[in-house]
Design an enzyme around this catalytic site. Structure first.
Site, mmCIF file in Angstrom:
data_model
loop_
_atom_site.group_PDB
_atom_site.id
_atom_site.type_symbol
_atom_site.label_atom_id
_atom_site.label_comp_id
_atom_site.label_asym_id
_atom_site.label_seq_id
_atom_site.Cartn_x
_atom_site.Cartn_y
_atom_site.Cartn_z
ATOM 1 N N ARG A 186 -2.177 3.596 6.878
ATOM 2 C CA ARG A 186 -3.814 3.152 7.319
ATOM 3 C C ARG A 186 -5.059 4.923 7.267
ATOM 4 O O ARG A 186 -6.047 4.944 7.947
ATOM 5 C CB ARG A 186 -3.168 3.499 8.930
ATOM 6 C CG ARG A 186 -3.300 1.525 9.378
ATOM 7 C CD ARG A 186 -3.380 1.866 10.586
ATOM 8 N NE ARG A 186 -2.917 -0.165 10.776
ATOM 9 C CZ ARG A 186 -1.401 -0.701 10.930
ATOM 10 N NH1 ARG A 186 -0.431 0.259 11.446
ATOM 11 N NH2 ARG A 186 -1.487 -1.955 11.288
ATOM 12 N N ALA A 218 1.029 -1.276 0.058
ATOM 13 C CA ALA A 218 -0.203 0.187 -0.014
ATOM 14 C C ALA A 218 0.807 1.388 0.232
ATOM 15 O O ALA A 218 0.822 2.398 0.877
ATOM 16 C CB ALA A 218 -1.173 -0.169 1.367
ATOM 17 N N GLY A 238 5.584 8.449 1.191
ATOM 18 C CA GLY A 238 6.532 8.185 2.174
ATOM 19 C C GLY A 238 6.887 6.656 1.903
ATOM 20 O O GLY A 238 7.954 7.142 2.162
ATOM 21 N N HIS A 239 6.918 6.157 1.888
ATOM 22 C CA HIS A 239 7.639 4.464 1.361
ATOM 23 C C HIS A 239 8.492 5.275 -0.099
ATOM 24 O O HIS A 239 9.899 4.664 0.068
ATOM 25 C CB HIS A 239 6.661 3.533 0.839
ATOM 26 C CG HIS A 239 6.128 2.729 1.552
ATOM 27 N ND1 HIS A 239 4.234 3.325 1.858
ATOM 28 C CD2 HIS A 239 5.788 2.291 2.639
ATOM 29 C CE1 HIS A 239 4.233 1.813 2.633
ATOM 30 N NE2 HIS A 239 4.579 2.122 3.454
#
Ligand code: PAF
Length: 268
Positions: free
Chosen positions: A185, A32, A36-37
Protein backbone atom coordinates in the site's frame (compact mmCIF):
# COMPACT_ATOMS: atom_id res chain seq x y z
CA UNK A 1 10.32 -21.86 -11.23
CA UNK A 2 6.98 -23.53 -11.89
CA UNK A 3 3.84 -21.44 -12.06
CA UNK A 4 0.67 -23.23 -10.98
CA UNK A 5 -2.80 -21.74 -11.10
CA UNK A 6 -4.91 -24.89 -10.93
CA UNK A 7 -5.88 -26.04 -7.42
CA UNK A 8 -5.83 -29.78 -8.20
CA UNK A 9 -2.44 -29.44 -9.85
CA UNK A 10 -1.08 -27.68 -6.74
CA UNK A 11 -2.43 -30.49 -4.56
CA UNK A 12 -0.88 -33.17 -6.82
CA UNK A 13 2.44 -31.34 -6.84
CA UNK A 14 2.43 -31.03 -3.03
CA UNK A 15 1.56 -34.74 -2.62
CA UNK A 16 4.41 -35.65 -4.96
CA UNK A 17 6.88 -33.49 -3.02
CA UNK A 18 5.75 -35.11 0.22
CA UNK A 19 6.33 -38.57 -1.28
CA UNK A 20 9.87 -37.48 -2.05
CA UNK A 21 10.28 -36.45 1.59
CA UNK A 22 10.58 -32.72 0.83
CA UNK A 23 9.72 -30.00 3.34
CA UNK A 24 7.50 -27.28 1.90
CA UNK A 25 7.86 -23.66 3.02
CA UNK A 26 4.99 -21.37 2.04
CA UNK A 27 5.05 -17.59 1.66
CA UNK A 28 1.43 -16.42 1.31
CA UNK A 29 1.11 -13.01 -0.38
CA UNK A 30 -1.40 -10.89 -2.23
CA UNK A 31 1.22 -10.04 -4.85
CA UNK A 32 2.57 -6.56 -5.69
CA UNK A 33 5.78 -8.03 -4.33
CA UNK A 34 8.28 -5.73 -2.67
CA UNK A 35 11.51 -6.24 -0.78
CA UNK A 36 9.54 -7.23 2.35
CA UNK A 37 7.97 -10.20 0.54
CA UNK A 38 11.26 -11.10 -1.10
CA UNK A 39 13.00 -11.23 2.27
CA UNK A 40 10.25 -13.66 3.39
CA UNK A 41 10.94 -15.80 0.31
CA UNK A 42 14.66 -15.87 1.11
CA UNK A 43 13.94 -16.73 4.75
CA UNK A 44 11.60 -19.53 3.60
CA UNK A 45 14.56 -21.29 2.04
CA UNK A 46 15.88 -21.92 5.58
CA UNK A 47 12.60 -23.59 6.56
CA UNK A 48 11.99 -25.89 3.61
CA UNK A 49 13.46 -27.72 0.64
CA UNK A 50 10.84 -26.28 -1.67
CA UNK A 51 9.65 -22.66 -1.48
CA UNK A 52 6.08 -22.01 -2.60
CA UNK A 53 5.00 -18.38 -2.89
CA UNK A 54 1.28 -17.80 -3.35
CA UNK A 55 -0.16 -14.72 -5.02
CA UNK A 56 -3.87 -14.26 -4.47
CA UNK A 57 -5.76 -11.04 -3.75
CA UNK A 58 -8.25 -12.55 -1.35
CA UNK A 59 -11.67 -10.88 -1.73
CA UNK A 60 -12.87 -12.28 1.60
CA UNK A 61 -10.54 -10.11 3.66
CA UNK A 62 -11.58 -6.77 2.15
CA UNK A 63 -14.51 -4.79 3.46
CA UNK A 64 -17.07 -3.39 0.99
CA UNK A 65 -15.46 0.07 1.08
CA UNK A 66 -11.87 -1.13 1.01
CA UNK A 67 -9.36 -1.23 -1.85
CA UNK A 68 -9.99 -4.72 -3.31
CA UNK A 69 -10.56 -3.51 -6.87
CA UNK A 70 -7.70 -1.02 -6.90
CA UNK A 71 -5.23 -3.33 -5.11
CA UNK A 72 -2.14 -3.48 -7.41
CA UNK A 73 -1.79 -6.67 -9.50
CA UNK A 74 1.53 -6.45 -11.42
CA UNK A 75 1.65 -10.18 -12.14
CA UNK A 76 4.46 -10.35 -14.74
CA UNK A 77 6.72 -8.34 -12.41
CA UNK A 78 5.77 -10.55 -9.44
CA UNK A 79 6.66 -13.65 -11.41
CA UNK A 80 10.06 -12.24 -12.36
CA UNK A 81 10.84 -11.17 -8.79
CA UNK A 82 9.75 -14.53 -7.37
CA UNK A 83 11.97 -16.40 -9.84
CA UNK A 84 14.94 -14.14 -9.03
CA UNK A 85 14.52 -14.71 -5.29
CA UNK A 86 14.65 -18.47 -5.15
CA UNK A 87 10.95 -19.33 -5.31
CA UNK A 88 10.43 -22.85 -6.68
CA UNK A 89 6.67 -22.74 -7.19
CA UNK A 90 4.58 -19.65 -7.78
CA UNK A 91 1.03 -20.59 -6.86
CA UNK A 92 -1.33 -18.06 -8.42
CA UNK A 93 -4.90 -19.35 -8.41
CA UNK A 94 -7.51 -17.38 -10.33
CA UNK A 95 -10.20 -18.10 -7.75
CA UNK A 96 -10.01 -20.06 -4.53
CA UNK A 97 -13.69 -20.22 -3.58
CA UNK A 98 -16.61 -22.26 -4.81
CA UNK A 99 -19.53 -20.01 -5.75
CA UNK A 100 -21.61 -21.54 -2.96
CA UNK A 101 -18.77 -21.84 -0.40
CA UNK A 102 -20.33 -21.80 3.07
CA UNK A 103 -17.52 -22.85 5.43
CA UNK A 104 -15.20 -20.28 6.95
CA UNK A 105 -12.61 -20.15 9.73
CA UNK A 106 -13.30 -17.70 12.52
CA UNK A 107 -11.06 -16.71 15.44
CA UNK A 108 -12.95 -15.00 18.22
CA UNK A 109 -10.44 -13.56 20.69
CA UNK A 110 -7.20 -12.34 19.13
CA UNK A 111 -9.02 -10.96 16.11
CA UNK A 112 -10.83 -8.46 18.35
CA UNK A 113 -9.38 -4.99 18.96
CA UNK A 114 -6.61 -3.38 16.93
CA UNK A 115 -7.37 -3.80 13.20
CA UNK A 116 -10.22 -6.17 14.02
CA UNK A 117 -12.18 -3.30 15.57
CA UNK A 118 -12.10 -1.34 12.30
CA UNK A 119 -12.14 -4.13 9.72
CA UNK A 120 -15.05 -6.41 10.62
CA UNK A 121 -14.67 -9.87 9.06
CA UNK A 122 -11.11 -9.17 7.92
CA UNK A 123 -9.41 -11.80 10.08
CA UNK A 124 -12.04 -14.44 9.27
CA UNK A 125 -11.20 -13.80 5.61
CA UNK A 126 -7.47 -14.10 6.33
CA UNK A 127 -7.84 -17.25 8.47
CA UNK A 128 -10.09 -18.90 5.88
CA UNK A 129 -7.79 -18.25 2.92
CA UNK A 130 -4.66 -19.23 4.84
CA UNK A 131 -6.31 -22.49 6.00
CA UNK A 132 -7.10 -23.22 2.35
CA UNK A 133 -3.52 -22.40 1.31
CA UNK A 134 -2.17 -24.72 4.02
CA UNK A 135 -4.37 -27.54 2.71
CA UNK A 136 -3.55 -26.90 -0.94
CA UNK A 137 0.22 -26.61 -0.52
CA UNK A 138 0.66 -28.95 2.49
CA UNK A 139 3.08 -26.43 3.94
CA UNK A 140 5.40 -27.56 6.76
CA UNK A 141 6.32 -23.96 7.50
CA UNK A 142 4.65 -20.67 6.57
CA UNK A 143 6.38 -17.30 6.73
CA UNK A 144 4.50 -14.12 7.67
CA UNK A 145 5.79 -10.60 8.23
CA UNK A 146 5.64 -9.24 11.76
CA UNK A 147 4.32 -5.96 10.32
CA UNK A 148 0.92 -7.66 10.36
CA UNK A 149 1.32 -8.50 14.06
CA UNK A 150 -2.34 -9.23 14.71
CA UNK A 151 -2.50 -11.44 11.62
CA UNK A 152 0.46 -13.43 12.99
CA UNK A 153 -1.30 -13.76 16.37
CA UNK A 154 -4.52 -15.00 14.76
CA UNK A 155 -2.79 -17.44 12.41
CA UNK A 156 -0.65 -18.94 15.16
CA UNK A 157 -3.80 -19.52 17.16
CA UNK A 158 -5.58 -21.01 14.15
CA UNK A 159 -2.68 -23.40 13.44
CA UNK A 160 -2.65 -24.52 17.06
CA UNK A 161 -6.40 -24.82 17.56
CA UNK A 162 -7.10 -26.58 14.25
CA UNK A 163 -3.95 -28.76 14.47
CA UNK A 164 -2.38 -27.71 11.20
CA UNK A 165 1.02 -29.45 11.03
CA UNK A 166 2.71 -26.20 10.11
CA UNK A 167 5.26 -24.01 11.83
CA UNK A 168 4.29 -20.34 11.70
CA UNK A 169 7.44 -18.27 11.24
CA UNK A 170 7.33 -14.53 12.02
CA UNK A 171 9.81 -12.55 9.98
CA UNK A 172 11.09 -9.21 11.32
CA UNK A 173 9.60 -6.05 9.80
CA UNK A 174 11.41 -4.98 6.63
CA UNK A 175 11.86 -1.18 6.46
CA UNK A 176 12.95 1.21 3.74
CA UNK A 177 15.85 3.62 4.34
CA UNK A 178 13.41 6.28 5.65
CA UNK A 179 12.12 3.81 8.26
CA UNK A 180 8.75 3.15 6.61
CA UNK A 181 7.65 -0.47 6.99
CA UNK A 182 7.47 -2.07 3.55
CA UNK A 183 3.93 -2.56 2.32
CA UNK A 184 2.24 -2.91 -1.04
CA UNK A 185 0.00 0.00 0.00
CA UNK A 186 3.03 2.36 0.18
CA UNK A 187 2.64 2.56 -3.60
CA UNK A 188 -0.48 4.69 -3.04
CA UNK A 189 1.47 7.44 -1.20
CA UNK A 190 2.39 10.75 -2.87
CA UNK A 191 5.86 12.19 -2.16
CA UNK A 192 4.47 14.46 0.57
CA UNK A 193 2.51 11.58 2.10
CA UNK A 194 5.59 9.42 2.09
CA UNK A 195 7.30 11.97 4.36
CA UNK A 196 4.36 11.75 6.73
CA UNK A 197 4.70 7.95 6.66
CA UNK A 198 8.36 8.30 7.62
CA UNK A 199 7.37 10.45 10.61
CA UNK A 200 4.78 7.86 11.59
CA UNK A 201 7.49 5.17 11.69
CA UNK A 202 9.95 7.43 13.55
CA UNK A 203 7.49 8.59 16.23
CA UNK A 204 6.10 5.11 16.80
CA UNK A 205 9.67 3.88 17.18
CA UNK A 206 10.33 6.48 19.89
CA UNK A 207 7.12 5.77 21.80
CA UNK A 208 7.43 4.36 25.30
CA UNK A 209 3.76 3.54 25.91
CA UNK A 210 0.34 3.57 24.30
CA UNK A 211 -0.35 7.05 25.71
CA UNK A 212 2.98 8.34 24.48
CA UNK A 213 2.36 6.88 21.02
CA UNK A 214 -1.08 8.50 20.81
CA UNK A 215 0.36 11.84 21.86
CA UNK A 216 3.22 11.66 19.35
CA UNK A 217 1.15 10.40 16.43
CA UNK A 218 -1.75 12.79 16.92
CA UNK A 219 0.69 15.70 16.57
CA UNK A 220 1.76 14.71 13.05
CA UNK A 221 0.18 16.94 10.40
CA UNK A 222 -1.40 14.98 7.54
CA UNK A 223 -1.89 11.84 9.64
CA UNK A 224 -5.10 10.58 11.23
CA UNK A 225 -4.55 8.09 14.02
CA UNK A 226 -6.97 5.16 13.90
CA UNK A 227 -5.63 3.29 16.91
CA UNK A 228 -2.58 2.76 19.07
CA UNK A 229 -2.77 -0.34 21.24
CA UNK A 230 -0.45 -2.71 23.05
CA UNK A 231 -0.77 -6.45 22.47
CA UNK A 232 1.52 -9.42 22.80
CA UNK A 233 4.48 -7.25 23.80
CA UNK A 234 4.10 -4.95 20.77
CA UNK A 235 2.96 -1.37 20.42
CA UNK A 236 0.71 -1.45 17.37
CA UNK A 237 -0.81 1.45 15.44
CA UNK A 238 -2.89 2.11 12.35
CA UNK A 239 -3.10 5.50 10.68
CA UNK A 240 -4.66 7.14 7.67
CA UNK A 241 -2.38 9.25 5.51
CA UNK A 242 -4.63 10.80 2.90
CA UNK A 243 -6.62 7.86 1.52
CA UNK A 244 -4.02 5.27 2.48
CA UNK A 245 -4.24 3.21 5.65
CA UNK A 246 -0.91 2.04 7.06
CA UNK A 247 -0.12 -0.18 10.01
CA UNK A 248 3.11 -0.64 11.91
CA UNK A 249 4.31 -1.99 15.26
CA UNK A 250 7.39 -1.94 17.46
CA UNK A 251 8.54 -3.89 20.45
CA UNK A 252 7.09 -2.54 23.68
CA UNK A 253 10.09 -2.46 25.96
CA UNK A 254 9.18 -0.32 28.92
CA UNK A 255 5.70 -1.45 29.93
CA UNK A 256 3.76 -4.60 30.48
CA UNK A 257 1.49 -5.13 27.48
CA UNK A 258 -2.15 -4.32 28.27
CA UNK A 259 -3.35 -7.54 26.70
CA UNK A 260 -1.16 -10.60 26.60
CA UNK A 261 -2.08 -12.56 23.51
CA UNK A 262 0.74 -15.04 22.98
CA UNK A 263 -0.55 -18.42 21.89
CA UNK A 264 0.96 -21.01 24.20
CA UNK A 265 2.01 -24.26 22.53
CA UNK A 266 -0.22 -27.28 23.16
CA UNK A 267 1.30 -29.73 25.61
CA UNK A 268 1.36 -33.12 23.87
O1 PAF B 1 -0.61 -10.60 4.57
C1 PAF B 1 -1.18 -10.79 3.47
O2 PAF B 1 -0.69 -10.40 2.41
C2 PAF B 1 -2.51 -11.52 3.44
O3 PAF B 1 -3.28 -11.19 4.54
C3 PAF B 1 -2.36 -13.05 3.32
C4 PAF B 1 -1.67 -13.65 4.53
C5 PAF B 1 -1.57 -13.39 2.06
C6 PAF B 1 -3.73 -13.70 3.20
O4 PAF B 1 -4.42 -13.26 2.08
Amino acid sequence: MKTISNLKRMQREAAHLKQLGKKIALVPTMGALHEGHLSLARLARRHGDVVVLSVYVNPKQFGPREDFTKYPRPFARDRRLAADNGVDILFAPGNLYADDASVTVSESVLSQGRCGAFRPGHFDGVATVVAKLFNLTRADAAIFGQKDAQQCDVLERMARDLNFPVEIVRAPIARDADGVARSSRNAYLSTAERQVAARFAAELGKSASVGDARWRLEKIAGLKLQYAEAANGRLCAAVWIGRTRLIDNVELKTQNPKRKTTTPKLKT
